[in-house]
Motif scaffolding. Structure first.
Motif, short mmCIF file in Angstrom:
data_model
loop_
_atom_site.label_atom_id
_atom_site.label_comp_id
_atom_site.label_asym_id
_atom_site.label_seq_id
_atom_site.Cartn_x
_atom_site.Cartn_y
_atom_site.Cartn_z
N SER A 6 46.55 33.80 51.70
CA SER A 6 47.57 34.57 50.98
C SER A 6 47.01 35.85 50.38
O SER A 6 46.14 35.82 49.50
CB SER A 6 48.16 33.69 49.87
OG SER A 6 48.93 34.45 48.98
N PHE A 50 47.17 38.93 42.95
CA PHE A 50 47.25 38.33 41.61
C PHE A 50 45.87 38.29 40.98
O PHE A 50 45.68 38.68 39.82
CB PHE A 50 47.85 36.92 41.71
CG PHE A 50 47.98 36.20 40.39
CD1 PHE A 50 49.18 36.25 39.68
CD2 PHE A 50 46.92 35.49 39.86
CE1 PHE A 50 49.30 35.58 38.46
CE2 PHE A 50 47.03 34.84 38.63
CZ PHE A 50 48.23 34.88 37.93
N LEU A 76 44.59 40.22 37.69
CA LEU A 76 44.05 39.39 36.61
C LEU A 76 42.64 39.84 36.22
O LEU A 76 42.34 40.02 35.03
CB LEU A 76 44.01 37.92 37.05
CG LEU A 76 43.43 36.95 36.03
CD1 LEU A 76 44.44 36.65 34.94
CD2 LEU A 76 42.98 35.65 36.70
N GLN A 121 41.89 41.20 32.59
CA GLN A 121 41.21 40.33 31.62
C GLN A 121 39.71 40.55 31.56
O GLN A 121 39.11 40.46 30.49
CB GLN A 121 41.44 38.86 32.00
CG GLN A 121 42.85 38.39 31.85
CD GLN A 121 43.25 38.32 30.39
OE1 GLN A 121 44.10 39.10 29.94
NE2 GLN A 121 42.62 37.46 29.62
N PHE A 122 39.09 40.79 32.72
CA PHE A 122 37.63 40.77 32.78
C PHE A 122 37.03 42.13 33.13
O PHE A 122 35.86 42.37 32.85
CB PHE A 122 37.16 39.72 33.80
CG PHE A 122 37.81 38.38 33.61
CD1 PHE A 122 37.56 37.63 32.46
CD2 PHE A 122 38.70 37.87 34.54
CE1 PHE A 122 38.16 36.40 32.27
CE2 PHE A 122 39.31 36.64 34.36
CZ PHE A 122 39.04 35.90 33.22
N ARG A 134 57.76 40.17 44.52
CA ARG A 134 56.57 39.39 44.15
C ARG A 134 55.49 40.24 43.50
O ARG A 134 54.68 39.75 42.72
CB ARG A 134 56.03 38.62 45.36
CG ARG A 134 56.93 37.45 45.75
CD ARG A 134 56.36 36.62 46.87
NE ARG A 134 57.26 35.57 47.28
CZ ARG A 134 57.29 34.34 46.77
NH1 ARG A 134 56.48 34.01 45.79
NH2 ARG A 134 58.15 33.44 47.20
N GLN A 176 54.26 38.15 34.91
CA GLN A 176 53.46 37.00 34.51
C GLN A 176 52.31 37.41 33.61
O GLN A 176 51.98 36.74 32.64
CB GLN A 176 52.92 36.30 35.76
CG GLN A 176 52.11 35.05 35.47
CD GLN A 176 52.96 33.98 34.80
OE1 GLN A 176 53.99 33.59 35.30
NE2 GLN A 176 52.53 33.53 33.62
N LEU A 177 51.69 38.55 33.93
CA LEU A 177 50.50 38.97 33.19
C LEU A 177 50.85 39.89 32.02
O LEU A 177 49.95 40.45 31.39
CB LEU A 177 49.50 39.62 34.15
CG LEU A 177 48.97 38.67 35.24
CD1 LEU A 177 48.11 39.41 36.25
CD2 LEU A 177 48.17 37.51 34.63
N VAL A 201 33.96 37.25 39.38
CA VAL A 201 34.94 36.32 38.82
C VAL A 201 35.39 35.32 39.88
O VAL A 201 35.48 34.12 39.61
CB VAL A 201 36.15 37.07 38.23
CG1 VAL A 201 37.14 36.08 37.63
CG2 VAL A 201 35.70 38.08 37.19
N LEU A 257 48.88 37.70 48.62
CA LEU A 257 49.49 37.70 47.29
C LEU A 257 48.52 37.11 46.27
O LEU A 257 48.40 37.61 45.15
CB LEU A 257 50.79 36.89 47.32
CG LEU A 257 51.63 36.95 46.04
CD1 LEU A 257 52.27 38.31 45.88
CD2 LEU A 257 52.71 35.86 46.04
N THR A 258 47.82 36.06 46.67
CA THR A 258 46.83 35.45 45.78
C THR A 258 45.73 36.45 45.45
O THR A 258 45.31 36.57 44.29
CB THR A 258 46.24 34.18 46.43
OG1 THR A 258 47.28 33.24 46.64
CG2 THR A 258 45.17 33.55 45.56
N SER A 296 56.69 40.23 39.94
CA SER A 296 56.45 38.94 39.26
C SER A 296 55.02 38.84 38.73
O SER A 296 54.79 38.26 37.67
CB SER A 296 56.70 37.78 40.22
OG SER A 296 58.03 37.79 40.68
#
Lengths: 425, 425
Positions: B99, B105, B109, B113-114, B140, B147-148, B281, B101-102, B143
């Motif tokens: 994916s 994401f 992320l 975050q990092f 998507r 989400q974040l 990460v 999309l993964t 989204s």
């Protein structure tokens, strides 16, 4: 060899003898590796039928075309297998991609950032939070905490599992402890299986702490028995149901050490409430797992009977390697004060505790004699084994002869490092 | 039909005629679906040779046993294919699981975050941050931002890509804008391909904003041409090299709409510095992607020539469906003021803009006549199409006859909703 009763003269003599033996070993220019907790090529070959097993039939049992998008929590027959492995109901399981580690990372992330049961359940709003880590443990669990900024506090592993008196006392005393890592069967690396009493006590931790506390139950070796009369782990969801704590435990497993290590399928099991919260976030990062690979796995291993039969073939390959390690340890250290170890009936590791302050020296000596061992400290959070004692031995990849040879080097290194430490004490 | 010049009497007559036609359509009890941007079963079957293609040979070209753990960024031959698809160098690519999309994401992320280039580059420390979203766009993507907790601001899509005057002005004016979503070829849903000038201007955005601004270049339809003389998208990494902005763009692609939609392999491409930060990460959440599936893909599609040949077979299946949509739109609305659309030369969607305030009504009418359309608003952040105009048409799954039938319903619904809106204006 008992160092505590030895005279300085004995110690010096041993040191000289062992140094000579070590020198001989070094001259052999060995190149052996006991670091890798992964299946050997022979084990991987047990599942080579996976590729081609579909024979053009890409339909799951319920008619789903597994080739297309969709199905966030996996196909039904894969859920059934996961439910059987982890001892849960069908609506308590999710089947993912090739890595249970990914599911663990995602679950800790969701619990921390977004909340498993809505935003108000997110750990991030509690301030700095902590995880309880039974030690020695699995370094990749610790890396997840470190990455997400979660402090780790340790608790010792006993032969029955984590020291539950300490666990309960720590959790009662500190509401910032929001999670706990567990490898309940053939624990990485000590090889012990949690007792029924330990399982029951873990299932009751939710009663004595905050409602968002979660146990991360990494049942990586659920079916990885080496004995024909395997140790039985009490299914923790049974305990949770008994104590009304279904939300407090999240279980993980995978086929990584059942089929192809890098190309298996992973399982996560928890209460429907936790899964609902998890899937709400998961659905923003994927349309679904690789269902084709799930179907392949279910064609190869359609039920627990097939799975158990398959695992006996792994055991046949692994058993001689474990035997070599344990026989060598018994012979070398059975009558000594040089170390302690468990005798695992499954899993991938044997864990050896040296005398305090010797593990790093042993690993270094072994490396310089051509035997790679997992770095000392790796089995502790932040790589810090405060007593410098634990060494993880992973014997599955080398041949039996290589394991045997490596363990003879290990013996000399442990003895030499221990004697030298005692001389310098 | 030109509503702006129609008299009230004409409108009333049309309303009566169209209502009668609509009633007739309703009586047919249709059950058609134009919502799903996914391959049809015929398309999926083009890749059924994947299962079994390894014939017991699980070795990658460099000898790697793909069955075992390891290899965080994928096998070399898969990297080569990804590099060829996205126009980058071998050290600028990472091959993931099933994916893209993964990967998107995870990248957002990590950046948030990092930090993609160390903790000091993390967006979270900038306070509330925003993404630029060309609209209409891909739900998507939106989204992930939602989400974040990343605010979305919109910019219109033109026939050449996003309105770059607006993009540049907005980015200059607001340093909280840290990212931008792009589907540069056969854009979801408008079907346009960004012009060379647009690509060059996007590659220069880094110059006018903060150093941690990133373009998320989702090249989902990189090789998904329907024409034999396909639109060429300028490789953005070429532009980045020209302008020294290699760190500012992160590209994504996958084989989801090339082989099996749910069981493909995904690619990510960026500067080595970005990839290094990302992998630091990623390595805490996985030991590596499914390399067996990567090898299967490379055996099926060993190079760009094989891939291009494979894609012509997809085009043969999709083309009649696209033709049906476009022919019906031309016939029904070519000489009207009822709507506007592009004529995509590839991808999965045709996007229709109704007169303002009509999209929701059209989707509702169509649903009640048995034709499912993507919910109006879905192509905008927060599901909010401020002018209520855009409808995404996805014709790949139904048969050509079904598409044809559905488009005839669509015609009546658009006309009826438009006439009614004009009557009530």
């Amino acid at each position: 060899m008992h160092l505590d009763q030895a005279t300085p003269e004995q110690l010096s003599q041993w040191e000289a003898d062992l140094s000579a033996q070590y020198q001989t070993l070094q001259n052999q220019s060995l190149n052996l590796d006991l670091t890798r907790g992964k299946p050997s090529a022979d084990q991987l070959s047990l599942s080579d039928a996976l590729d081609g097993i579909l024979k053009g039939d890409y339909r799951a049992a319920d008619g789903t075309d597994v080739r297309n998008y969709g199905g966030l929590d996996g196909i039904a027959e894969a859920k059934q297998l996961g439910a059987d492995i982890l001892g849960v109901q069908l609506d308590e399981i999710l089947v993912g991609g090739n890595s249970s580690l990914t599911l663990m990372f995602q679950t800790v992330l969701v619990a921390h950032q977004f909340g498993l049961q809505g935003p108000e359940s997110a750990w991030k709003d509690l301030g700095p939070v902590k995880f309880l880590c039974p030690v020695p443990g699995y370094d990749r669990h610790f890396s997840i905490c470190e990455q997400l900024g979660i402090e780790m506090v340790t608790v010792p592993m006993l032969a029955s599992g984590p020291d539950m008196d300490q666990v309960e006392a720590m959790i009662k005393a500190d509401a910032q402890i929001v999670g706990m890592w567990c490898v309940p069967k053939y624990s990485n690396p000590t090889g012990v299986t949690y007792s029924d009493d330990t399982v029951d006590r873990i299932a009751q931790l939710a009663k004595i702490t905050n409602p968002n506390f979660r146990v991360f139950w990494d049942n990586a070796y659920a079916v990885h028995d080496l004995s024909t009369t395997p140790t039985r782990l009490k299914p923790i969801m049974d305990s949770c149901r008994q104590f009304g704590s279904e939300d407090s435990v999240i279980q993980f497993a995978s086929t990584s050490k059942i089929t192809h290590a890098g190309a298996g399928i992973a399982f996560m099991a928890s209460s429907t409430a936790n899964l609902k919260g998890f899937k709400a976030v998961l659905g923003t990062s994927t349309i679904g797992p690789d269902k084709v690979n799930q179907l392949r796995h279910l064609r190869l291993l359609p039920n627990m009977a097939a799975l158990t039969e398959h695992m006996t073939k792994h055991a046949e390959i692994i058993n001689p390697r474990f035997s070599s390690v344990l026989t060598n340890l018994d012979r070398a250290f059975g009558d000594s004060d040089l170390g302690a170890w468990e005798k695992p009936e499954g899993g991938y590791f044997i864990s050896f505790d040296t005398r305090p302050g010797c593990a790093k020296a042993v690993v270094k000596l072994a490396a310089e004699a051509g035997v790679k061992l997992t770095p000392a400290g790796a089995t502790f959070p932040y790589g810090n084994d405060p007593e410098d004692r634990n060494i993880r031995i992973a014997p599955t990849v080398p041949s039996v002869e290589e394991v045997d040879q490596a363990m003879q080097v290990f013996e000399v290194c442990v003895k030499l490092a221990s004697v030298r430490a005692q001389l310098n004490a």
